[in-house]
Design a protein around this motif. Structure first.
Motif, PDB file in Angstrom:
ATOM      1  N   SER A 222       0.849  -1.179   0.000  1.00 26.74           N
ATOM      2  CA  SER A 222       0.000   0.000   0.000  1.00 26.74           C
ATOM      3  C   SER A 222       0.888   1.233   0.000  1.00 26.74           C
ATOM      4  N   ILE A 223       0.367   2.284  -0.592  1.00 26.39           N
ATOM      5  CA  ILE A 223       1.068   3.564  -0.633  1.00 26.39           C
ATOM      6  C   ILE A 223       0.347   4.491   0.334  1.00 26.39           C
ATOM      7  N   ARG A 224       1.094   5.012   1.285  1.00 26.62           N
ATOM      8  CA  ARG A 224       0.516   5.885   2.302  1.00 26.62           C
ATOM      9  C   ARG A 224       1.251   7.217   2.299  1.00 26.62           C
ATOM     10  N   ALA A 225       0.511   8.244   2.613  1.00 22.38           N
ATOM     11  CA  ALA A 225       1.103   9.566   2.797  1.00 22.38           C
ATOM     12  C   ALA A 225       0.200  10.357   3.734  1.00 22.38           C
ATOM     13  N   SER A 226       0.792  11.089   4.635  1.00 22.79           N
ATOM     14  CA  SER A 226       0.039  11.919   5.592  1.00 22.79           C
ATOM     15  C   SER A 226      -0.991  11.105   6.365  1.00 22.79           C
ATOM     16  N   GLY A 227      -0.664   9.851   6.654  1.00 22.48           N
ATOM     17  CA  GLY A 227      -1.551   9.006   7.436  1.00 22.48           C
ATOM     18  C   GLY A 227      -2.713   8.401   6.664  1.00 22.48           C
ATOM     19  N   ASN A 228      -2.800   8.662   5.378  1.00 18.95           N
ATOM     20  CA  ASN A 228      -3.882   8.121   4.549  1.00 18.95           C
ATOM     21  C   ASN A 228      -3.339   7.087   3.580  1.00 18.95           C
ATOM     22  N   THR A 229      -4.144   6.084   3.300  1.00 16.88           N
ATOM     23  CA  THR A 229      -3.778   5.095   2.301  1.00 16.88           C
ATOM     24  C   THR A 229      -4.344   5.549   0.961  1.00 16.88           C
ATOM     25  N   TYR A 230      -3.466   5.689  -0.025  1.00 18.51           N
ATOM     26  CA  TYR A 230      -3.889   6.156  -1.334  1.00 18.51           C
ATOM     27  C   TYR A 230      -4.087   5.031  -2.341  1.00 18.51           C
ATOM     28  N   GLU A 231      -3.304   3.976  -2.199  1.00 15.94           N
ATOM     29  CA  GLU A 231      -3.398   2.905  -3.184  1.00 15.94           C
ATOM     30  C   GLU A 231      -2.999   1.591  -2.537  1.00 15.94           C
ATOM     31  N   LYS A 232      -3.766   0.556  -2.803  1.00 17.74           N
ATOM     32  CA  LYS A 232      -3.444  -0.793  -2.348  1.00 17.74           C
ATOM     33  C   LYS A 232      -3.262  -1.658  -3.588  1.00 17.74           C
ATOM     34  N   THR A 233      -2.147  -2.375  -3.646  1.00 18.84           N
ATOM     35  CA  THR A 233      -1.874  -3.218  -4.801  1.00 18.84           C
ATOM     36  C   THR A 233      -1.546  -4.641  -4.357  1.00 18.84           C
ATOM     37  N   GLU A 234      -1.651  -5.542  -5.310  1.00 14.14           N
ATOM     38  CA  GLU A 234      -1.298  -6.942  -5.111  1.00 14.14           C
ATOM     39  C   GLU A 234      -0.582  -7.403  -6.371  1.00 14.14           C
ATOM     40  N   THR A 235       0.584  -7.996  -6.202  1.00 12.44           N
ATOM     41  CA  THR A 235       1.292  -8.550  -7.351  1.00 12.44           C
ATOM     42  C   THR A 235       0.803  -9.983  -7.546  1.00 12.44           C
ATOM     43  N   VAL A 236       0.364 -10.258  -8.756  1.00 10.21           N
ATOM     44  CA  VAL A 236      -0.228 -11.553  -9.097  1.00 10.21           C
ATOM     45  C   VAL A 236       0.717 -12.289 -10.030  1.00 10.21           C
ATOM     46  N   GLN A 237       1.023 -13.532  -9.688  1.00  4.74           N
ATOM     47  CA  GLN A 237       1.811 -14.359 -10.584  1.00  4.74           C
ATOM     48  C   GLN A 237       0.878 -15.139 -11.484  1.00  4.74           C
ATOM     49  N   ILE A 238       1.222 -15.164 -12.762  1.00  6.97           N
ATOM     50  CA  ILE A 238       0.547 -16.029 -13.728  1.00  6.97           C
ATOM     51  C   ILE A 238       1.573 -17.059 -14.164  1.00  6.97           C
TER      52      ILE A 238
END
Length: 109
Positions: free
Chosen positions: A43-59
């Motif tokens: 997750s990408i956080r700044a100023s105490g807020n979460t801006y983006e949550k990602t998951e790396t997926v293997q195929i």
């Protein structure tokens, strides 16, 4: 950014036997066959807020041939989706199976 479920739906057009995490018994004699799973979450956080949550997926694609045409179709699909990724290949000498794999960063929903 695409979600894991959206990615799986698109990949399933190429690999109708696509499974998440593990194959079913009836899949083991079918080639090529494909799996996918999430293996890294961030997750990408700044100023105490979460801006983006990602998951790396293997195929992962398993094939009996070294130049699997459906892997080319997978690569074309990823390019069409605007996803830049490398597809790696390894050979399992014991089983005589080629394993193609790539990681795709997806939006976590």
């Amino acid at each position: 950014m695409i979600t894991k479920n959206e990615l799986a739906a698109k990949v399933k057009i190429i690999f109708t036997n696509l499974r998440e995490w593990q194959f079913r018994e009836e899949d083991l004699s079918v080639f090529p066959r494909a799996l996918y799973w999430g293996y890294a979450r961030s997750s990408i956080r700044a100023s105490g807020n979460t801006y983006e949550k990602t998951e790396t997926v293997q195929i992962s694609v398993f094939s009996k041939v070294p130049d699997e045409l459906k892997v080319d179709k997978l690569e074309d699909l990823l390019i069409e989706l605007g996803i830049n990724t490398d597809i790696f290949v390894e050979f399992n000498e014991n089983d005589k199976i080629f394993h193609y794999y790539t990681g795709v960063e997806c939006e976590r929903g």
